[in-house]
Design a protein around this motif. Structure first.
Motif, PDB file in Angstrom:
ATOM      1  N   VAL A  68      30.672  15.592 -20.132  1.00  0.00           N
ATOM      2  CA  VAL A  68      31.277  16.251 -21.290  1.00  0.00           C
ATOM      3  C   VAL A  68      32.664  15.668 -21.584  1.00  0.00           C
ATOM      4  CG1 VAL A  68      32.397  18.191 -20.057  1.00  0.00           C
ATOM      5  CG2 VAL A  68      31.620  18.496 -22.414  1.00  0.00           C
ATOM      6  N   TYR A  69      33.380  15.262 -20.548  1.00  0.00           N
ATOM      7  CA  TYR A  69      34.729  14.743 -20.769  1.00  0.00           C
ATOM      8  C   TYR A  69      34.710  13.317 -21.320  1.00  0.00           C
ATOM      9  CZ  TYR A  69      35.948  19.024 -18.539  1.00  0.00           C
ATOM     10  OH  TYR A  69      36.052  20.363 -18.272  1.00  0.00           O
ATOM     11  N   ASN A 126      28.622  21.373 -21.134  1.00  0.00           N
ATOM     12  CA  ASN A 126      28.228  20.128 -21.808  1.00  0.00           C
ATOM     13  C   ASN A 126      27.287  20.415 -22.972  1.00  0.00           C
ATOM     14  OD1 ASN A 126      28.126  17.156 -21.950  1.00  0.00           O
ATOM     15  ND2 ASN A 126      25.966  17.477 -21.437  1.00  0.00           N
ATOM     16  N   GLU A 127      26.303  21.260 -22.721  1.00  0.00           N
ATOM     17  CA  GLU A 127      25.324  21.551 -23.776  1.00  0.00           C
ATOM     18  C   GLU A 127      25.985  22.295 -24.935  1.00  0.00           C
ATOM     19  OE1 GLU A 127      22.248  20.093 -23.683  1.00  0.00           O
ATOM     20  OE2 GLU A 127      23.287  19.195 -21.985  1.00  0.00           O
ATOM     21  N   ALA A 131      26.239  20.954 -28.765  1.00  0.00           N
ATOM     22  CA  ALA A 131      25.748  21.741 -29.899  1.00  0.00           C
ATOM     23  C   ALA A 131      26.851  21.940 -30.940  1.00  0.00           C
ATOM     24  CB  ALA A 131      25.233  23.096 -29.405  1.00  0.00           C
ATOM     25  N   LEU A 132      28.056  22.174 -30.443  1.00  0.00           N
ATOM     26  CA  LEU A 132      29.185  22.374 -31.359  1.00  0.00           C
ATOM     27  C   LEU A 132      29.425  21.120 -32.202  1.00  0.00           C
ATOM     28  CD1 LEU A 132      31.689  24.142 -32.183  1.00  0.00           C
ATOM     29  CD2 LEU A 132      32.947  22.881 -30.436  1.00  0.00           C
ATOM     30  N   VAL A 133      29.511  19.970 -31.522  1.00  0.00           N
ATOM     31  CA  VAL A 133      29.795  18.723 -32.229  1.00  0.00           C
ATOM     32  C   VAL A 133      28.669  18.385 -33.205  1.00  0.00           C
ATOM     33  CG1 VAL A 133      30.191  16.238 -31.947  1.00  0.00           C
ATOM     34  CG2 VAL A 133      31.259  17.863 -30.377  1.00  0.00           C
ATOM     35  N   GLU A 239      27.809   9.298 -31.358  1.00  0.00           N
ATOM     36  CA  GLU A 239      26.977  10.418 -31.810  1.00  0.00           C
ATOM     37  C   GLU A 239      26.749  11.358 -30.622  1.00  0.00           C
ATOM     38  OE1 GLU A 239      23.024   9.026 -32.856  1.00  0.00           O
ATOM     39  OE2 GLU A 239      23.467   7.104 -31.888  1.00  0.00           O
ATOM     40  N   PRO A 240      26.489  12.626 -30.886  1.00  0.00           N
ATOM     41  CA  PRO A 240      26.420  13.621 -29.806  1.00  0.00           C
ATOM     42  C   PRO A 240      25.419  13.269 -28.706  1.00  0.00           C
ATOM     43  CG  PRO A 240      26.479  14.715 -31.928  1.00  0.00           C
ATOM     44  CD  PRO A 240      26.359  13.257 -32.213  1.00  0.00           C
ATOM     45  N   VAL A 241      24.232  12.762 -29.068  1.00  0.00           N
ATOM     46  CA  VAL A 241      23.244  12.484 -28.008  1.00  0.00           C
ATOM     47  C   VAL A 241      23.744  11.446 -27.011  1.00  0.00           C
ATOM     48  CG1 VAL A 241      21.039  13.206 -28.975  1.00  0.00           C
ATOM     49  CG2 VAL A 241      22.023  11.011 -29.659  1.00  0.00           C
TER      50      VAL A 241
END
Ligand SMILES: Nc1ncnc2c1ncn2[C@@H]1O[C@H](COP(=O)(O)OP(=O)(O)O)[C@@H](O)[C@H]1O
Ligand SMILES: [Mg+2]
Lengths: 326, 243
Positions: A68-69, A126-127, A131-133, A239-241
């Motif tokens: 996540v970081y 992280n999830e 989802a937020l982004v 990108e988020p993924v």
């Protein structure tokens, strides 16, 4: 301070840094692009694994969603460069700082949890961030953001920009390994070790465990934030993924455990080995899509039979190594 | 001079009153024994003193300072040290590192280098210097206890709380440990509180004063021999004469 300076000239750190430095200068000397890409990946692995080692290896907190970081740092830096044309270096530092701040705030909540509860909470973080982004319009939602190629002109063209990213990653890998070493040898590091081994006893012995855990978590988030910044700058899009890919989190854990958690050399060795294993499996048609499954089986066997990892095992069996391998 | 004072300290676990309105003081440089059968609240008393639990009622003072609400980690640096009933070594670290942690974070507040020197000194004192480089998890039960004593002493405490440290030791090891404790107590002016379930004999050799705990309450307090021969004490120990 005197202690730190003395430590910096210790052979067990110097040979490690020398290898990384030698490895890092091969691509520019040979001017090999494939080599650069391979070694960039290894340097990224080293920086990420050694960062995770601070909270996982030294402190004993399994930050499962640590990627996540990397994602947050990547997004913060990317956005600063994309919207405001800020240079990579300050953008990268900003990414790291934002990660440290977020780690501090989240740590207030999740560092109260122990064991599996902490690990699961970090996956949740992280999830949730992913989802937020995904839903943030100005960051491009699930499609993410793409650099206009003109951005690289500030760096003297795309070629130079990529080399800059490469050098920054090399420096970062060296900085993270060095900070691992300094932490391990310090009072702070021995405090973290105590927390890892027996947190309740550590408090009674006078260790401000809350402060120490928080600091360890912040440090272990700061560096991946910068790694993400460099990676996505070089990548040209985010990108988020890609930014919050749990698989990359598992890779980090794998490298730390394979090499030997809580050692300084371990994450380095784990990174090299993982890059090899991954490479071998990816080119083998039989394992092409199974490389994480194979890594998972290796991880399981390691935890069952060699929980201290390659370096932990060697240090244990070969006494002389203890002086030269941290 | 008074070092530690408990005033009407009570601790409940649900409906169970583990420690019930206990008051006592420990003077500087004193050796005290706390005796009482299993479950009488001895370990809980220690946990209250060094802040593992906070009391439901009552107050605790250390060197005159009210430490009732002081965070756990802030107590060791004031000069408190303890050993655990079941030893709690930092198993993955070496014996020397274990003891050095005590020196760094306890009242000694040593730097890393100083702490490693202090560690060697106390490992020698308790007789396990040759185990300095061994992972603490690999020590024998006796060595783990001695390591904990070394770790606690390396903190340079003013108050040392020993929780059943002699249980399971053979008589000659106990005698050696008592001699050692008496010596450091004199040399370093430490107050020592040692609690035992049985081993009254060991307590008579060591403690100047004894407190008897029974079902969470302080039953008796006074000079060692006098208290241990008191009919009430004989009674709670199943009618056996204790000493
Ligand atoms: N954390 C806890 N939760 C619930 N009960 C506890 C806890 N700690 C101790 N007790 C209870 O408090 C009482 C006193 O225990 P303890 O202080 O360990 O006695 P001692 O050390 O004298 O054997 C016992 O009945 C024990 O079961
Ligand atoms: Mg007990």
């Amino acid at each position: 301070m005197k202690d730190s300076l003395k430590n910096l000239t210790d052979v067990s750190l110097l040979w490690l840094l020398a290898i990384i430095a030698v490895m890092a200068v091969i691509p520019p000397i040979t001017n090999s692009i494939t080599m650069r890409e391979d070694i960039f990946l290894i340097l990224q692995y080293i920086a990420l694994a050694a960062s995770l080692n601070i909270i996982l290896g030294f402190t004993g907190y399994v930050s499962f969603g640590h990627i996540v970081y990397y994602g947050i740092g990547g997004y913060v830096a990317f956005a600063l460069m994309y919207f405001y044309g800020i240079h990579l270096i300050p953008a990268m530092i900003a990414g790291g700082i934002v990660c440290a701040i977020i780690a501090y705030l989240l740590g207030e909540a999740v560092l109260r949890l122990r064991g599996a509860y902490f690990a699961i909470a970090t996956i949740g973080i992280n999830e949730a961030v992913k989802a937020l982004v995904n839903n943030l319009e100005f960051l491009g939602g699930s499609a993410g953001l793409f650099f206009n190629f003109k951005i690289y002109q500030n760096y003297g063209g795309a070629g130079n920009a990529i080399w800059l990213a490469y050098y920054l990653m090399a420096i970062l890998a060296i900085v993270v390994i060095t900070s691992n070493y300094l932490i391990k040898k310090s009072k702070f590091g021995l405090g973290l070790m105590s927390i890892r081994e027996d947190e309740d006893a550590a408090i009674v012995l006078g260790i401000d465990t809350k402060k120490y855990k928080s600091l360890a978590y912040m440090l272990s988030a700061f560096f991946p934030g910068m790694v993400g910044a460099i990676f996505f700058f070089k990548n040209g899009n985010i990108e988020p993924v890609n930014a919050f890919h749990l698989l990359k989190s598992i890779e980090m854990i794998f490298m730390v455990v394979l090499g030997g958690f809580g050692t300084v050399t371990g994450p380095f060795v784990g990174s090299l080995l993982y890059e090899r294993i991954r490479g071998l499996l990816l080119v083998n048609p039989l394992f092409k899509d199974l490389h994480m499954a194979v890594a998972g089986i290796i991880l399981l066997l390691l935890i069952l039979f060699v929980p201290s990892g390659v370096i932990g095992y060697l240090r244990d069996k070969v006494a002389i190594l203890r002086r030269y391998v941290e | 001079m008074e070092l530690l004072r408990l005033e009407n300290v009570t601790k409940r676990f649900g409906g169970l009153v583990a420690v019930n309105k206990v008051s006592f003081t420990v003077e500087k440089g004193e050796a005290i024994g706390i005796v009482g059968p299993n479950g009488s609240g001895k370990t809980t008393l220690y946990n209250l003193i060094n802040g593992v639990y906070f009391p439901d009622e009552g107050r605790i003072y250390f060197e005159g300072q009210d430490i009732t609400e002081l965070p756990t980690h802030a107590r060791a640096p004031l000069g408190m040290a303890r050993t655990f009933q079941i030893p709690r070594p930092f198993g993955g670290a070496t014996t020397r590192e274990n003891v050095a942690v005590g020196a760094m974070f306890g009242h000694a507040k040593a730097s890393v280098d100083e702490a490693l020197e202090i560690a060697d000194e106390y490992l020698k004192l308790v007789g396990i210097y040759d185990k300095g480089d061994v992972e603490a998890a690999r020590l024998t039960p006796l060595e783990k206890k001695l390591m904990e004593v070394a770790r606690a002493l390396a903190m340079k405490p003013k108050l040392l709380l020993l929780d059943e440290v002699m249980a399971g030791m053979n008589p000659s090891d106990i005698d050696q440990l008592i001699e050692l404790l008496k010596r450091v107590k004199e040399e370093e002016d430490i107050s020592i509180v040692s609690m035992v379930e049985h081993l009254m004999h060991a307590i008579t050799k060591f403690a100047e004063r004894v407190i008897v705990m029974h079902q969470g309450e302080k039953l008796l307090e006074g000079p060692t021999m006098e208290v241990l021969n008191h009919p009430k004490v004989v009674e709670i120990y199943l009618g056996k004469k204790v000493v």
